[in-house]
Design a protein around this motif. Structure first.
Motif, short mmCIF file in Angstrom:
data_model
loop_
_atom_site.label_atom_id
_atom_site.label_comp_id
_atom_site.label_asym_id
_atom_site.label_seq_id
_atom_site.Cartn_x
_atom_site.Cartn_y
_atom_site.Cartn_z
N ILE A 1 10.58 12.33 4.32
CA ILE A 1 10.46 11.82 2.98
C ILE A 1 11.98 11.52 2.98
CG2 ILE A 1 10.44 12.03 0.85
CD1 ILE A 1 8.00 14.15 1.21
N MET A 2 13.13 12.35 3.54
CA MET A 2 14.65 12.11 3.24
C MET A 2 14.83 11.12 4.06
SD MET A 2 15.84 14.06 1.15
CE MET A 2 15.71 15.78 0.16
N LEU A 3 14.30 10.59 5.24
CA LEU A 3 14.71 9.69 6.08
C LEU A 3 14.01 8.41 5.80
CD1 LEU A 3 14.40 11.47 9.52
CD2 LEU A 3 16.39 10.68 8.61
N SER A 4 12.74 8.44 5.47
CA SER A 4 11.97 7.32 4.83
C SER A 4 11.53 7.53 3.57
CB SER A 4 10.81 6.70 5.91
OG SER A 4 10.05 5.79 5.69
N PRO A 5 11.81 7.30 2.22
CA PRO A 5 11.46 7.77 1.11
C PRO A 5 10.35 6.78 0.42
CG PRO A 5 13.46 6.51 0.78
CD PRO A 5 13.40 6.75 2.18
N ARG A 6 9.26 6.84 1.07
CA ARG A 6 8.04 6.17 0.65
C ARG A 6 6.71 6.88 0.95
NH1 ARG A 6 9.13 0.81 -0.61
NH2 ARG A 6 6.80 0.13 -0.98
N LEU B 1 0.91 -1.09 0.08
CA LEU B 1 -0.07 0.01 -0.07
C LEU B 1 0.86 1.53 0.16
CD1 LEU B 1 -2.99 -0.94 2.52
CD2 LEU B 1 -2.90 -1.00 -0.09
N SER B 2 2.17 1.12 -0.07
CA SER B 2 2.94 2.46 -0.07
C SER B 2 3.72 2.47 -1.46
CB SER B 2 3.83 2.64 1.22
OG SER B 2 4.89 1.60 1.29
N VAL B 3 4.31 3.27 -2.08
CA VAL B 3 5.27 3.32 -3.13
C VAL B 3 6.44 4.11 -2.89
CG1 VAL B 3 3.30 3.38 -4.79
CG2 VAL B 3 4.06 5.55 -3.92
N PRO B 4 7.42 3.84 -3.29
CA PRO B 4 8.82 4.44 -3.18
C PRO B 4 8.92 5.75 -3.82
CG PRO B 4 9.16 2.42 -4.65
CD PRO B 4 7.47 2.34 -4.20
N VAL B 5 9.77 6.61 -3.46
CA VAL B 5 9.99 7.89 -4.14
C VAL B 5 11.43 8.11 -4.11
CG1 VAL B 5 9.84 9.20 -2.05
CG2 VAL B 5 9.35 10.22 -4.32
N ASP B 6 11.93 8.68 -5.17
CA ASP B 6 13.40 9.07 -5.27
C ASP B 6 13.73 10.48 -4.65
OD1 ASP B 6 16.09 9.41 -5.88
OD2 ASP B 6 15.66 9.79 -8.14
N ARG B 7 14.65 10.35 -3.69
CA ARG B 7 15.16 11.57 -2.97
C ARG B 7 15.52 12.68 -3.69
NH1 ARG B 7 18.16 7.93 0.86
NH2 ARG B 7 17.15 7.52 2.77
N ASN B 8 16.11 12.17 -4.74
CA ASN B 8 16.48 13.31 -5.59
C ASN B 8 15.47 13.75 -6.83
OD1 ASN B 8 19.10 13.03 -4.48
ND2 ASN B 8 19.30 11.18 -5.95
N ASP B 9 14.60 13.48 -6.87
CA ASP B 9 13.40 13.81 -7.47
C ASP B 9 12.72 15.09 -7.01
OD1 ASP B 9 11.38 14.41 -9.38
OD2 ASP B 9 10.43 12.22 -9.51
N LYS B 10 13.09 16.48 -7.22
CA LYS B 10 12.75 17.47 -6.57
C LYS B 10 11.15 17.83 -6.83
CE LYS B 10 13.92 22.10 -5.40
NZ LYS B 10 14.88 23.40 -5.33
N GLN B 11 10.69 17.43 -8.22
CA GLN B 11 9.47 17.92 -8.53
C GLN B 11 8.40 16.85 -7.66
OE1 GLN B 11 8.30 17.13 -12.62
NE2 GLN B 11 6.30 17.89 -12.45
N ALA B 12 8.69 15.73 -7.43
CA ALA B 12 7.99 14.68 -6.87
C ALA B 12 7.75 14.97 -5.17
CB ALA B 12 8.17 13.35 -7.08
N LEU B 13 8.82 15.42 -4.82
CA LEU B 13 9.05 16.00 -3.03
C LEU B 13 8.19 17.26 -3.00
CD1 LEU B 13 12.78 15.21 -2.42
CD2 LEU B 13 10.91 13.77 -2.21
N SER B 14 8.38 18.11 -4.18
CA SER B 14 7.60 19.42 -4.04
C SER B 14 5.89 19.26 -3.96
CB SER B 14 7.83 20.19 -5.10
OG SER B 14 9.31 20.51 -5.29
N GLN B 15 5.52 18.01 -4.77
CA GLN B 15 4.41 17.90 -4.56
C GLN B 15 3.79 17.55 -3.19
OE1 GLN B 15 3.41 15.05 -7.86
NE2 GLN B 15 2.90 16.85 -9.32
N VAL B 16 4.29 16.62 -2.56
CA VAL B 16 4.25 15.99 -1.39
C VAL B 16 4.23 17.19 -0.34
CG1 VAL B 16 4.57 14.49 0.52
CG2 VAL B 16 4.72 14.06 -1.86
N VAL B 17 5.19 17.93 -0.34
CA VAL B 17 5.51 19.25 0.93
C VAL B 17 4.23 20.14 0.71
CG1 VAL B 17 6.87 20.96 1.57
CG2 VAL B 17 7.91 18.81 0.82
N CYS B 18 3.99 20.62 -0.75
CA CYS B 18 3.12 21.47 -1.04
C CYS B 18 1.59 21.12 -0.23
CB CYS B 18 2.72 21.49 -2.55
SG CYS B 18 1.79 22.98 -2.94
N ILE B 19 1.43 19.87 -0.12
CA ILE B 19 -0.01 19.62 0.51
C ILE B 19 -0.06 20.34 1.90
CG2 ILE B 19 -1.51 17.62 1.28
CD1 ILE B 19 0.10 15.93 -0.57
#
Length: 559
Positions: free
Chosen positions: A412-417, A143-161
């Motif tokens: 996200i940096m500590l647990s990239p899922r 039920l969880s998906v991995p995310v790349d720590r270096n993918d700034k666009q994906a990280l930005s979408q999560v933080v934006c919420i």
């Protein structure tokens, strides 16, 4: 509602009738439900605000669950436990404080029907624990998906919420969009700056090394992150340099002044020469300290203690700028930013202790105060975030909002899922749990998870029953077991949307902590069958509370 409510008290005396444990458990459930009802409307992007009035007459308007619960005064011990879990959640992951209270309250309400059916609490607790284990396995697995720590666009979408809930009361729509983008960039830059990797272990200490400075005045878009440190200090002497390129910085943990004798010290002065000699000894001591510093040819000296007038004179003659009485935490940040080592004695100073990593030292005036800037650092492992705003109220709410964004970026940096937001993950977990059994406390806990999407629908004015029925149907017809169903509720419109297409994701670490804390709290409060209050008999035979002195003696004995 809370201040006047009295906890059920069990007084151990011959005349007291013992209350049944079942009544206490139901009272605890009711107290938890009331706390959850207070902040239920604060969940989601369309959250309502609470106006908090402190005893001094100050007013705060916020939708931050933890900030609201800090100000509420309650007397019921179970309600106090509920408030404590919001603080724990905030300290651990920095987000999900409202969700954890709402979930814990609903999980306790779910157990009420079984207590009324005379089911023993231990049976309920056993099934709750089993459900929690299954939830953790599901979340860490399919039920969880991995995310790349270096993918700034994906990280930005999560933080934006997280920064989407900035106070609409204070800002027009275009300003909220400006702040959301700015907060996301600031949060990601701050976390990447303070991130430290050692022996394959990642450490992100934003509490110590990402300082937030709030300066009233200006507008929100003037907020920025410095690749360095800003301190609310001015130089000790007006003729010292206030702008230095590529400064050599020395950090001290000792005062540049003569150490006075302790209270037991006696000095016998016979004549004028003795007193003159005393003054010479002081001057020689301070001069020796300054000579140790001057030998390394630094441009800036920063100390946590005082700098005497004599030391200022010697340093100014050597063209060295001095700043005194710095906080220990600020000094640590300066050390990380410029690569200097904090030294306790001037005699121990070496060339390797000098910080050369900063590109610029300058003193600026912001508002009514002077600030020292150490910026343009080559490899800063500390940063300062400057927040500007029209008033202190806006700055306080902006800081709360930014702290949420910082914590999400850190998680996200500590647990990239990631897991889908908008109540989608709660419905997905509930659906998987209900596939195992559809009755008993296990199934009741699964249904309790639906309180999150239901509350989101309520807070944005949607038809709750119709929306939840449609959402259940979407999840029931989903057959792929390798990835989560991402259908959830859009918190702004109340419509059903696919969260992966909408880009609404949440960190797995926050959800795991939320579920663990909520279930453990529900279990803890269900295990309580009596609340005991210690008291003693007075002369009339009645009970009276212990005096403060007796309470202190009891505590000292226990320790």
């Amino acid at each position: 509602m809370f201040g006047g409510g009295r906890a059920p008290i069990l007084v151990l005396s011959q005349n007291t009738k013992r209350e049944s444990g079942r009544k206490v458990q139901l009272d605890n459930i009711n107290a938890g439900k009331q706390i959850a009802d207070v902040i239920r409307t604060c969940l989601g992007p369309q959250a309502m605000l609470k106006m908090l009035m402190d005893p001094m007459g100050g007013i705060v308007m916020t939708n931050d669950g933890n900030a609201i619960l800090r100000e509420i005064t309650v007397q019921h011990p179970a309600a106090k436990s509920m408030i404590e879990i919001a603080r724990t959640q905030d300290e651990e992951v920095g987000d999900g404080t409202t969700s954890v209270i709402v979930l814990a309250g609903e999980m306790m309400v779910a157990a009420e029907q079984f207590l009324e059916q005379q089911m023993h609490p231990t049976i309920i607790i056993r099934q709750y624990r089993q459900a929690l284990e299954d939830m953790v396995q599901l979340l860490e697995g399919p039920l969880s998906v991995p995310v790349d720590r270096n993918d700034k666009q994906a990280l930005s979408q999560v933080v934006c919420i997280c920064s989407a809930s900035f106070l609409i009361l204070y800002c027009p729509k275009f300003m909220i969009n400006v702040w959301s983008d700015l907060a996301v960039n600031i949060a990601l830059d701050a976390v990447n700056t303070v991130l430290l990797e050692e022996n394959g272990r990642v450490e992100v200490d934003i509490k110590r090394y990402a300082k937030v400075e709030k300066i009233p005045g200006g507008s929100i878009e003037e907020s920025q992150i410095l690749k360095g440190v800003m301190i609310n200090k001015d130089v000790t002497h007006p003729k010292m340099r206030r702008y230095i390129k590529n400064p050599r910085i020395v950090l001290l943990d000792c005062g540049l002044e003569y150490k006075k004798g302790e209270s037991q010290t006696n000095v016998e002065i016979v004549g004028d020469a003795d007193f003159t000699r005393l003054l010479e000894i002081e001057e020689e001591y301070v001069k020796r300290q300054c000579d140790d510093i001057i030998a390394l040819k630094p441009d800036v000296v920063i100390t946590e203690k005082g700098v005497s007038d004599l030391a200022q004179h010697f340093l100014m003659k050597a063209n060295i700028t001095a700043i005194r009485r710095l906080r220990k935490s600020d000094n640590n940040r300066v050390a990380r930013a410029c690569g200097a080592t904090i030294v306790n004695r001037t005699e121990e100073l070496q060339e390797s202790d000098v910080g050369t990593g900063a590109g610029l030292f300058e003193i600026k005036k912001l508002g009514d105060e002077y600030f020292c800037f150490i910026t343009e650092c080559k490899n800063p492992k500390a940063c300062t975030i400057i927040l500007r705003g029209a008033s202190k109220d806006i700055l306080n709410e902006t800081e709360r909002n930014l702290q949420d964004a910082l914590q999400v970026a850190r998680n996200i940096m500590l647990s990239p899922r990631l897991v889908p937001g908008g109540g989608a993950i709660e419905m997905a977990v509930a659906q998987r749990l209900l596939q195992k059994t559809t009755h008993g406390p296990y199934a009741a806990l699964a249904h309790a998870l639906e309180i999150i999407p239901r509350t989101l629908a309520q807070n944005c004015g949607a038809n709750t029953i119709r929306t939840l029925t449609a959402l259940r149907a979407k999840h029931a017809s989903y057959t792929d077991t390798t990835k989560p169903c991402t259908w959830g509720i859009d918190g702004e419109t109340g419509e059903l949307v696919e969260m992966d297409k909408k880009g609404l994701w949440e960190p797995l670490a926050v959800k795991l902590q939320t579920y663990k804390t909520a279930v453990e709290t529900a279990i803890l409060l269900l295990r309580i069958d009596d609340i005991v209050s210690g008291s003693k008999k007075n002369k009339d035979g009645g009970n009276e509370p212990p005096t403060p002195r007796e309470m202190q003696e009891t505590q000292a004995t226990a320790e």
